[in-house]
Design an enzyme around this catalytic site. Structure first.
Site, PDB file in Angstrom:
ATOM      1  N   CYS A  54       0.834  -1.210   0.000  1.00  0.00           N
ATOM      2  CA  CYS A  54       0.000   0.000   0.000  1.00  0.00           C
ATOM      3  C   CYS A  54       0.871   1.263   0.000  1.00  0.00           C
ATOM      4  CB  CYS A  54      -0.914  -0.005   1.220  1.00  0.00           C
ATOM      5  SG  CYS A  54      -2.008   1.412   1.287  1.00  0.00           S
ATOM      6  N   CYS A  58       0.703   4.633   6.952  1.00  0.00           N
ATOM      7  CA  CYS A  58       0.109   4.494   8.288  1.00  0.00           C
ATOM      8  C   CYS A  58       1.096   3.764   9.211  1.00  0.00           C
ATOM      9  CB  CYS A  58      -1.198   3.721   8.200  1.00  0.00           C
ATOM     10  SG  CYS A  58      -2.253   4.327   6.870  1.00  0.00           S
ATOM     11  N   CYS A  61       0.603  -0.002  10.301  1.00  0.00           N
ATOM     12  CA  CYS A  61       0.108  -1.031   9.379  1.00  0.00           C
ATOM     13  C   CYS A  61       1.208  -1.866   8.727  1.00  0.00           C
ATOM     14  CB  CYS A  61      -0.746  -0.370   8.305  1.00  0.00           C
ATOM     15  SG  CYS A  61      -1.538  -1.592   7.229  1.00  0.00           S
ATOM     16  N   CYS A  98     -16.566  -8.718   5.893  1.00  0.00           N
ATOM     17  CA  CYS A  98     -15.850  -7.463   5.657  1.00  0.00           C
ATOM     18  C   CYS A  98     -14.626  -7.728   4.789  1.00  0.00           C
ATOM     19  CB  CYS A  98     -15.367  -6.870   6.975  1.00  0.00           C
ATOM     20  SG  CYS A  98     -16.643  -6.765   8.226  1.00  0.00           S
ATOM     21  N   CYS A 129     -19.452  -5.600   3.830  1.00  0.00           N
ATOM     22  CA  CYS A 129     -18.689  -4.423   4.202  1.00  0.00           C
ATOM     23  C   CYS A 129     -17.412  -4.423   3.369  1.00  0.00           C
ATOM     24  CB  CYS A 129     -18.340  -4.453   5.692  1.00  0.00           C
ATOM     25  SG  CYS A 129     -17.377  -3.008   6.202  1.00  0.00           S
ATOM     26  N   CYS A 189     -19.054   2.630   8.728  1.00  0.00           N
ATOM     27  CA  CYS A 189     -18.308   1.956   9.795  1.00  0.00           C
ATOM     28  C   CYS A 189     -17.034   2.766   9.965  1.00  0.00           C
ATOM     29  CB  CYS A 189     -17.989   0.525   9.382  1.00  0.00           C
ATOM     30  SG  CYS A 189     -16.841  -0.330  10.488  1.00  0.00           S
ATOM     31  N   ARG A 267     -17.589  -2.126  18.018  1.00  0.00           N
ATOM     32  CA  ARG A 267     -16.877  -3.402  17.780  1.00  0.00           C
ATOM     33  C   ARG A 267     -15.541  -3.448  18.496  1.00  0.00           C
ATOM     34  NH1 ARG A 267     -16.490  -3.676  12.332  1.00  0.00           N
ATOM     35  NH2 ARG A 267     -18.714  -4.020  12.471  1.00  0.00           N
TER      36      ARG A 267
HETATM   37  N1  SAM Z   1      -6.625   0.526   3.313  1.00  0.00           N
HETATM   38  C1  SAM Z   1      -7.861   0.698   3.920  1.00  0.00           C
HETATM   39  C2  SAM Z   1      -7.875   1.823   4.902  1.00  0.00           C
HETATM   40  O1  SAM Z   1      -6.866   2.176   5.448  1.00  0.00           O
HETATM   41  O2  SAM Z   1      -8.959   2.346   5.142  1.00  0.00           O
HETATM   42  C3  SAM Z   1      -8.412  -0.544   4.576  1.00  0.00           C
HETATM   43  C4  SAM Z   1      -7.574  -1.466   5.389  1.00  0.00           C
HETATM   44  S1  SAM Z   1      -6.896  -0.849   6.901  1.00  0.00           S
HETATM   45  C5  SAM Z   1      -5.848  -2.194   7.327  1.00  0.00           C
HETATM   46  C6  SAM Z   1      -8.229  -0.860   8.071  1.00  0.00           C
HETATM   47  C7  SAM Z   1      -7.974  -0.435   9.485  1.00  0.00           C
HETATM   48  O3  SAM Z   1      -7.319  -1.476  10.210  1.00  0.00           O
HETATM   49  C8  SAM Z   1      -7.116   0.762   9.739  1.00  0.00           C
HETATM   50  O4  SAM Z   1      -7.798   1.962   9.541  1.00  0.00           O
HETATM   51  C9  SAM Z   1      -6.730   0.585  11.202  1.00  0.00           C
HETATM   52  O5  SAM Z   1      -7.670   1.219  12.039  1.00  0.00           O
HETATM   53  C10 SAM Z   1      -6.797  -0.929  11.399  1.00  0.00           C
HETATM   54  N2  SAM Z   1      -5.460  -1.488  11.640  1.00  0.00           N
HETATM   55  C11 SAM Z   1      -4.498  -1.679  10.724  1.00  0.00           C
HETATM   56  N3  SAM Z   1      -3.379  -2.166  11.291  1.00  0.00           N
HETATM   57  C12 SAM Z   1      -3.640  -2.291  12.615  1.00  0.00           C
HETATM   58  C13 SAM Z   1      -2.861  -2.726  13.742  1.00  0.00           C
HETATM   59  N4  SAM Z   1      -1.602  -3.114  13.632  1.00  0.00           N
HETATM   60  N5  SAM Z   1      -3.448  -2.733  14.957  1.00  0.00           N
HETATM   61  C14 SAM Z   1      -4.733  -2.313  15.097  1.00  0.00           C
HETATM   62  N6  SAM Z   1      -5.503  -1.891  14.071  1.00  0.00           N
HETATM   63  C15 SAM Z   1      -4.967  -1.867  12.851  1.00  0.00           C
HETATM   64 FE1  SF4 Z   2      -2.752   1.148   3.432  1.00  0.00          FE
HETATM   65 FE2  SF4 Z   2      -2.598  -0.077   5.776  1.00  0.00          FE
HETATM   66 FE3  SF4 Z   2      -2.921   2.546   5.691  1.00  0.00          FE
HETATM   67 FE4  SF4 Z   2      -4.957   0.937   4.929  1.00  0.00          FE
HETATM   68  S1  SF4 Z   2      -4.089   1.104   6.983  1.00  0.00           S
HETATM   69  S2  SF4 Z   2      -4.222   2.774   3.891  1.00  0.00           S
HETATM   70  S3  SF4 Z   2      -3.770  -0.743   4.041  1.00  0.00           S
HETATM   71  S4  SF4 Z   2      -1.133   1.412   4.941  1.00  0.00           S
END
Ligand code: SAM
Ligand code: SF4
Ligand code: DTB
Length: 332
Positions: A54, A58, A61, A98, A129, A189, A267
């Site tokens: 990606c 973030c 992530c 989801c 979702c 959501c 949730r």
């Molecule tokens: N890329 C899309 C986005 O960012 O909206 C969808 C996938 S993203 C992985 C969805 C959510 O997962 C993130 O907004 C975050 O809140 C949660 N998430 C991701 N990595 C995480 C982690 N290591 N621990 C807890 N929550 C996490």
């Molecule tokens: Fe990409 Fe992960 Fe950020 Fe979602 S949370 S936008 S998958 S880097």
């Protein structure tokens, strides 16, 4: 029934956080019982339909191309394989399926396959979702026409903490997509992550941002950070420059979400694998009424169905039975 309010002030939310724990729990449980069937917990199943690589950065992530997690990036899954996974989730009693993609935003060429996934999962009688990153107006409308029930798009933290966690987009970008989702008539959501080194005031700001939206999100996921090696936040936790979130503070956050957004499904999302059963029980008492089932979230592990069934039996909880998902009127 108490009225749903959208005019919460930060001070009021901070006062809720400050309540003695027993009073906060009493209040949250009272709100919960007025608006939701007691003892019922919604079961949702996650599937990563496109993993890794990606463009966003973030800090939490594993799927960011900026992280060094060794995760192998995949292409968008085949529709048939997605529907097979959905059928298994349904057999396991899941109410909502989801589907998550590690995209900054979907490309228009991806949309036909996404539409087929939504239609296929809906035909099985499960709520759908999707979480695909930022959307244009047209993409949100395409998802709505396909019958998408919910779109997950987290605000993740307070507006003022946002740039400490993510630099490739802004808090306002998130709000813009949420508005497109609402305008298209799809249920929202949206929640975030607790335990990223944020302050109490950031947790207040996070709940405040959700609770003052014109309409509260129908689902509010509260994730506990899963520290992943090779991510900015995972590495900070490993070298102890970041303190792990206190369990009671996590439960307080769930309780304040419940009180300020009485009708939303709250949730208890990522982080249950390393959370004690006692803390999870407190989260349910604080008004959490939805979980992710199965042994995998997107890239990390989850508790698994047998451990959850045992916990439900111990606590006298039962899975929520499916109702026809409610569709929102498209806002003009
Ligand atoms: N890329 C899309 C986005 O960012 O909206 C969808 C996938 S993203 C992985 C969805 C959510 O997962 C993130 O907004 C975050 O809140 C949660 N998430 C991701 N990595 C995480 C982690 N290591 N621990 C807890 N929550 C996490
Ligand atoms: Fe990409 Fe992960 Fe950020 Fe979602 S949370 S936008 S998958 S880097
Ligand atoms: C949400 O708030 N949590 C889910 C879902 N929405 C998409 C994702 C949790 C991901 C946890 C880390 C992982 O498995 O990679």
């Amino acid at each position: 029934m108490t009225e749903t309010r959208n005019d919460w002030t930060r001070e009021e939310i901070a006062e809720l956080f400050d309540l003695p724990f027993d009073e906060l729990m009493w209040e949250a449980q009272g709100v919960h019982r007025r608006h939701h069937a007691r003892g019922e917990v919604q079961l949702c199943t996650l599937l990563s339909i496109k993993t890794g690589g990606c463009a966003e950065d973030c800090g939490y992530c594993s799927q960011s191309a900026h992280a060094d997690t060794g995760l192998k990036a995949t292409k968008l899954m085949d529709v048939r394989a997605v529907l097979q996974a959905a059928a298994e989730a349904k057999d396991a009693g899941s109410q909502r399926f989801c589907m998550g993609a590690a995209w900054r935003n979907p490309k228009d060429r991806d949309m036909p396959a996404i539409v087929e996934m939504i239609e296929g999962v809906r035909q099985m009688g499960m709520e759908t979702c999707m979480t695909l990153g930022m959307l244009t107006k047209e993409q949100a409308q395409t998802l709505a026409v396909a019958g998408l029930d919910y779109y997950n798009h987290n605000i993740d933290t307070s507006p003022e903490n946002y740039e400490n966690i993510i630099s490739t987009r802004t808090f306002q970008d998130r709000l813009d997509t949420l508005e497109e989702v609402r305008a298209a008539g799809i249920n929202v959501c949206s929640g975030g992550i607790v335990g990223m080194g944020e302050t109490r005031s950031d947790r207040v700001g996070f709940i405040h941002a959700l609770a003052t939206l014109e309409r509260h999100p129908e689902s509010v996921p509260v994730n506990a950070l899963i520290p992943i090696k090779g991510t900015v936040l995972g590495d900070m936790l490993a070298d102890t420059s970041l303190a792990e979130i206190d369990d009671i503070e996590f439960v307080r956050t769930v309780a304040v979400a419940r009180i300020t957004m009485p009708k939303s499904m709250v949730r208890l999302s990522a982080g249950r694998e390393s959370m004690s059963e006692a803390t999870q029980a407190l989260c349910f008492m604080a008004g959490a009424n939805s979980i992710f089932t199965g042994d995998k979230l997107l890239t990390t592990g989850n508790r698994g169905d047998s451990a959850d069934a045992a916990l439900f039996a111990k606590l006298g909880l039962r899975p929520m039975v499916s109702e026809e998902p409610m569709r929102m009127e498209a806002a003009e």
